[in-house]
Scaffold this active site. Structure first.
Site, mmCIF file in Angstrom:
data_model
loop_
_atom_site.group_PDB
_atom_site.id
_atom_site.type_symbol
_atom_site.label_atom_id
_atom_site.label_comp_id
_atom_site.label_asym_id
_atom_site.label_seq_id
_atom_site.Cartn_x
_atom_site.Cartn_y
_atom_site.Cartn_z
ATOM 1 C CG ASP A 46 35.937 32.550 39.993
ATOM 2 O OD1 ASP A 46 35.036 31.706 40.149
ATOM 3 O OD2 ASP A 46 36.941 32.618 40.728
ATOM 4 C CE1 TYR A 51 40.043 33.930 45.785
ATOM 5 C CE2 TYR A 51 38.861 34.712 43.867
ATOM 6 C CZ TYR A 51 39.465 33.688 44.568
ATOM 7 O OH TYR A 51 39.512 32.426 44.011
ATOM 8 C CE LYS A 76 35.857 30.646 43.525
ATOM 9 N NZ LYS A 76 36.619 31.867 43.277
ATOM 10 C CG HIS A 107 37.114 29.476 48.312
ATOM 11 N ND1 HIS A 107 37.288 30.836 48.297
ATOM 12 C CD2 HIS A 107 38.071 28.990 47.493
ATOM 13 C CE1 HIS A 107 38.295 31.153 47.508
ATOM 14 N NE2 HIS A 107 38.796 30.036 47.010
#
Ligand code: NDP
Length: 303
Positions: A46, A51, A76, A107
């Site tokens: 994931d 990120y 996402k 997200h």
């Protein structure tokens, strides 16, 4: 043969019930944790564009030598990309060095000004979040953009994250929404079981994914005495109990770790009895609930 239990998405694809979370696993940590996970037998990873580790995740996938079709990769769409979905997906695919994503999630149901500053979390000069006016663009429009991606083959399934029941109902009621989200990713752990939302999503055939299953940074959930009691009983760690509970309640669970031993151990979930699962369900009824991930968006996101 993989021993990790799976759930079936409404696309008929199988999703493993345990996957590696990668939030805050950046640079070398991102690369090494994915390598360690794939070596230990994880097939679900994931990540998310925000990120900042899609390139490292992609490189680790490539270097691992695990065939692409054996993996399930989730990424996402970030809040500043709601009005630019196709381009955002293209960027993620490029960074991940992949031809397709197994699951592409919105997200947050929040659209932020794509030209604001700072770039990913823009604020107005008075400090408020630089939100796109919902009358101009809302998450349903974003979801319809995701729907268009499915026929391109670049995403196998689409889904949502951080949506509450009200938002899901509104989404499903829209006549132009023709694809039921395959998955809903939300914060879930013994101090935030969100049973009503889990039941509602599951009743619509939406697979629920548990994020921050250990309570996020520092894993604060693990000092809970009920988890410790069951850990001693089964001779496993409290983390194993928290993750096994998520599997028992038929959710996917996404523990993050950058430590190779903890990554391997998090995959070894055990089968809890219904009695044990129900006792863990009750933890928050006594101690109260605690939401850990709750950014200040300037609008109400949760109930
Ligand atoms: P987790 O609940 O997975 O907890 C991570 C923390 O637990 C780290 O400090 C980690 O330390 C520690 N830890 C991991 N395994 C163990 C273990 N066996 N024993 C003791 N400590 C342990 O936190 P996250 O918030 O990262 O959530 C997991 C994933 O969910 C994210 O990484 C991300 O992929 C996803 N997520 C999605 C969100 C969304 O908005 N959709 C929001 C938040 C998360 P160490 O690394 O040192 O092992």
């Amino acid at each position: 043969m993989s021993l990790i239990p799976t759930l079936t998405l409404n696309t008929k694809a199988k999703i493993p019930q345990v996957g590696l979370g990668t939030w805050q696993s950046t640079n070398d940590d991102g690369y090494k944790s994915v390598i360690a996970a794939l070596k230990s037998g994880y097939t679900l990873i994931d990540t998310a564009s925000v990120y900042g580790n899609e390139a490292e995740v992609g490189k680790a996938i490539k270097d691992s030598g695990v065939p692409r079709e054996k993996l399930f990769i989730t990424t996402k769409l970030w809040c500043t990309d709601h009005q630019n979905v196709a381009k955002a997906l293209h960027k993620s695919l490029e960074l991940l060095e992949l031809d397709y994503i197994d699951l592409y999630l919105i997200h947050w149901p929040i659209a932020l000004n794509p030209h604001g500053t700072p770039a990913l979390f823009p604020r107005l000069p008075d400090g408020r979040r630089d939100l796109v006016d919902e009358k101009e663009w809302d998450y349903i429009k974003t979801y319809k953009e995701l729907q268009k991606l499915v026929s391109t083959g670049k995403v196998k399934a689409i889904g949502i994250s951080n949506f509450n029941k009200f938002r899901i109902e509104k989404l499903l009621a829209d006549p132009e929404v023709t694809i039921v989200p395959a998955a809903l990713q939300i914060e879930l752990h013994p101090l935030l079981p969100q049973q009503e939302l889990v039941d509602y999503a599951q009743s619509k055939g939406i697979v629920v994914e548990a994020y921050s299953p250990l309570g996020s940074t520092g894993a604060p959930i693990l000092s809970n005495e009920t988890l410790i009691k069951f850990a001693k009983k089964h001779d496993v760690s409290p983390a194993t109990i928290a993750l096994s509970w998520a599997v028992w309640r038929k959710t996917v669970v996404l523990p993050k770790s950058t430590n190779a031993e903890r990554i391997a151990s998090n995959l070894k979930v055990i089968k809890l009895t219904d009695e044990e699962g129900k006792e863990i369900n009750n933890i928050s009824k006594v101690s109260g609930t605690k939401r850990i991930v709750s950014p200040d968006w300037g609008v109400k996101v949760f109930d």
